[in-house]
Design a protein around this motif. Structure first.
Motif, PDB file in Angstrom:
ATOM      1  N   THR A  30       9.441  -7.039  -6.376  1.00  0.00           N
ATOM      2  CA  THR A  30       8.708  -5.880  -6.902  1.00  0.00           C
ATOM      3  C   THR A  30       9.171  -5.482  -8.299  1.00  0.00           C
ATOM      4  O   THR A  30       8.488  -4.725  -8.971  1.00  0.00           O
ATOM      5  CB  THR A  30       8.880  -4.664  -5.978  1.00  0.00           C
ATOM      6  OG1 THR A  30      10.263  -4.296  -5.963  1.00  0.00           O
ATOM      7  CG2 THR A  30       8.392  -4.954  -4.573  1.00  0.00           C
ATOM      8  N   GLY A  31      10.351  -5.937  -8.697  1.00  0.00           N
ATOM      9  CA  GLY A  31      10.898  -5.523  -9.985  1.00  0.00           C
ATOM     10  C   GLY A  31      11.556  -4.157  -9.915  1.00  0.00           C
ATOM     11  O   GLY A  31      11.926  -3.594 -10.937  1.00  0.00           O
ATOM     12  N   SER A  61      16.915  -0.185   2.753  1.00  0.00           N
ATOM     13  CA  SER A  61      16.255   0.330   3.953  1.00  0.00           C
ATOM     14  C   SER A  61      14.768   0.589   3.687  1.00  0.00           C
ATOM     15  O   SER A  61      14.084   1.190   4.501  1.00  0.00           O
ATOM     16  CB  SER A  61      16.933   1.618   4.418  1.00  0.00           C
ATOM     17  OG  SER A  61      16.816   2.614   3.427  1.00  0.00           O
ATOM     18  N   ILE A  62      14.270   0.132   2.538  1.00  0.00           N
ATOM     19  CA  ILE A  62      12.856   0.321   2.192  1.00  0.00           C
ATOM     20  C   ILE A  62      12.025  -0.790   2.839  1.00  0.00           C
ATOM     21  O   ILE A  62      12.354  -1.963   2.750  1.00  0.00           O
ATOM     22  CB  ILE A  62      12.647   0.313   0.667  1.00  0.00           C
ATOM     23  CG1 ILE A  62      13.407   1.462   0.018  1.00  0.00           C
ATOM     24  CG2 ILE A  62      11.148   0.386   0.330  1.00  0.00           C
ATOM     25  CD1 ILE A  62      13.402   1.432  -1.496  1.00  0.00           C
ATOM     26  N   TRP A  63      10.933  -0.388   3.486  1.00  0.00           N
ATOM     27  CA  TRP A  63       9.983  -1.320   4.085  1.00  0.00           C
ATOM     28  C   TRP A  63       8.625  -1.118   3.432  1.00  0.00           C
ATOM     29  O   TRP A  63       8.211   0.008   3.144  1.00  0.00           O
ATOM     30  CB  TRP A  63       9.901  -1.098   5.593  1.00  0.00           C
ATOM     31  CG  TRP A  63      11.119  -1.642   6.283  1.00  0.00           C
ATOM     32  CD1 TRP A  63      12.382  -1.113   6.242  1.00  0.00           C
ATOM     33  CD2 TRP A  63      11.207  -2.828   7.055  1.00  0.00           C
ATOM     34  NE1 TRP A  63      13.242  -1.911   6.957  1.00  0.00           N
ATOM     35  CE2 TRP A  63      12.553  -2.968   7.468  1.00  0.00           C
ATOM     36  CE3 TRP A  63      10.284  -3.792   7.456  1.00  0.00           C
ATOM     37  CZ2 TRP A  63      12.982  -4.029   8.262  1.00  0.00           C
ATOM     38  CZ3 TRP A  63      10.720  -4.851   8.244  1.00  0.00           C
ATOM     39  CH2 TRP A  63      12.057  -4.963   8.639  1.00  0.00           C
ATOM     40  N   PHE A 108       8.530   2.600  -5.423  1.00  0.00           N
ATOM     41  CA  PHE A 108       7.636   2.614  -6.575  1.00  0.00           C
ATOM     42  C   PHE A 108       6.187   2.808  -6.147  1.00  0.00           C
ATOM     43  O   PHE A 108       5.311   2.955  -6.981  1.00  0.00           O
ATOM     44  CB  PHE A 108       7.799   1.327  -7.419  1.00  0.00           C
ATOM     45  CG  PHE A 108       7.219   0.113  -6.768  1.00  0.00           C
ATOM     46  CD1 PHE A 108       5.967  -0.347  -7.112  1.00  0.00           C
ATOM     47  CD2 PHE A 108       7.929  -0.569  -5.789  1.00  0.00           C
ATOM     48  CE1 PHE A 108       5.416  -1.452  -6.490  1.00  0.00           C
ATOM     49  CE2 PHE A 108       7.405  -1.686  -5.180  1.00  0.00           C
ATOM     50  CZ  PHE A 108       6.137  -2.127  -5.532  1.00  0.00           C
ATOM     51  N   ARG A 109       5.946   2.819  -4.848  1.00  0.00           N
ATOM     52  CA  ARG A 109       4.626   3.089  -4.286  1.00  0.00           C
ATOM     53  C   ARG A 109       4.740   4.375  -3.477  1.00  0.00           C
ATOM     54  O   ARG A 109       5.830   4.822  -3.135  1.00  0.00           O
ATOM     55  CB  ARG A 109       4.187   1.927  -3.376  1.00  0.00           C
ATOM     56  CG  ARG A 109       4.062   0.589  -4.071  1.00  0.00           C
ATOM     57  CD  ARG A 109       2.860   0.521  -5.022  1.00  0.00           C
ATOM     58  NE  ARG A 109       1.643   0.623  -4.241  1.00  0.00           N
ATOM     59  CZ  ARG A 109       0.543   1.239  -4.677  1.00  0.00           C
ATOM     60  NH1 ARG A 109       0.491   1.799  -5.872  1.00  0.00           N
ATOM     61  NH2 ARG A 109      -0.532   1.312  -3.913  1.00  0.00           N
ATOM     62  N   TYR A 135       0.810  -1.206   0.000  1.00  0.00           N
ATOM     63  CA  TYR A 135       0.000   0.000   0.000  1.00  0.00           C
ATOM     64  C   TYR A 135       0.847   1.262   0.000  1.00  0.00           C
ATOM     65  O   TYR A 135       0.486   2.264  -0.601  1.00  0.00           O
ATOM     66  CB  TYR A 135      -0.947  -0.014   1.199  1.00  0.00           C
ATOM     67  CG  TYR A 135      -1.920  -1.168   1.110  1.00  0.00           C
ATOM     68  CD1 TYR A 135      -2.928  -1.171   0.154  1.00  0.00           C
ATOM     69  CD2 TYR A 135      -1.805  -2.268   1.941  1.00  0.00           C
ATOM     70  CE1 TYR A 135      -3.807  -2.233   0.031  1.00  0.00           C
ATOM     71  CE2 TYR A 135      -2.678  -3.337   1.841  1.00  0.00           C
ATOM     72  CZ  TYR A 135      -3.680  -3.312   0.883  1.00  0.00           C
ATOM     73  OH  TYR A 135      -4.540  -4.375   0.768  1.00  0.00           O
ATOM     74  N   CYS A 136       1.990   1.211   0.691  1.00  0.00           N
ATOM     75  CA  CYS A 136       2.913   2.342   0.701  1.00  0.00           C
ATOM     76  C   CYS A 136       4.275   1.809   1.134  1.00  0.00           C
ATOM     77  O   CYS A 136       4.397   0.660   1.558  1.00  0.00           O
ATOM     78  CB  CYS A 136       2.431   3.450   1.631  1.00  0.00           C
ATOM     79  SG  CYS A 136       2.263   2.980   3.372  1.00  0.00           S
ATOM     80  N   GLN A 137       5.298   2.652   1.015  1.00  0.00           N
ATOM     81  CA  GLN A 137       6.662   2.263   1.394  1.00  0.00           C
ATOM     82  C   GLN A 137       7.263   3.358   2.258  1.00  0.00           C
ATOM     83  O   GLN A 137       6.919   4.532   2.122  1.00  0.00           O
ATOM     84  CB  GLN A 137       7.512   2.049   0.147  1.00  0.00           C
ATOM     85  CG  GLN A 137       7.043   0.871  -0.704  1.00  0.00           C
ATOM     86  CD  GLN A 137       7.877   0.720  -1.955  1.00  0.00           C
ATOM     87  OE1 GLN A 137       7.902   1.592  -2.806  1.00  0.00           O
ATOM     88  NE2 GLN A 137       8.573  -0.403  -2.050  1.00  0.00           N
ATOM     89  N   THR A 138       8.188   2.952   3.140  1.00  0.00           N
ATOM     90  CA  THR A 138       8.791   3.894   4.068  1.00  0.00           C
ATOM     91  C   THR A 138      10.220   3.466   4.404  1.00  0.00           C
ATOM     92  O   THR A 138      10.534   2.283   4.331  1.00  0.00           O
ATOM     93  CB  THR A 138       7.923   3.987   5.353  1.00  0.00           C
ATOM     94  OG1 THR A 138       8.347   5.084   6.143  1.00  0.00           O
ATOM     95  CG2 THR A 138       7.967   2.715   6.163  1.00  0.00           C
TER      96      THR A 138
END
Length: 96
Positions: free
Chosen positions: A85-86, A67-69, A91-92, A51-54
């Motif tokens: 995710t490719g 460090s992307i979650w 990307f979100r 839904y989102c990334q942080t």
């Protein structure tokens, strides 16, 4: 909104699911980092929505180091290094 309405069906159809790295079960945490509580474990072969990334704790996983979650549900995060995710970057939308 009425349950089962065309608008609701279209919104559900728009959700894309991403595969977890092959042969790996993944810890789902309450926040974007390894210091957060494990709330459940995804089984081998799972697929998840993002839904989102942080940003969070840097992790080395199946798909590299990052460090992307990824937020996969309310209060549930997994390291992007275990999701196919490719993409090596965001990307979100960023989680607020």
């Amino acid at each position: 909104m009425v349950m089962g309405s065309p608008t609701q069906a279209n919104a559900a159809a728009a959700v894309h699911y991403y595969s977890i790295a092959p042969g790996i079960s993944v810890n789902v945490r309450s926040g974007p980092g390894t210091g957060y509580t494990i709330v459940r474990v995804l089984a081998v072969g799972s697929q998840v929505p993002i839904y989102c990334q942080t940003p969070g704790t840097t992790v080395s996983g199946y798909y590299g180091t990052s460090s992307i979650w990824d937020n996969i549900d309310d209060g549930e995060y997994i390291s992007d290094t275990y999701v196919n995710t490719g993409s090596d970057g965001y990307f979100r939308p960023r989680c607020s």
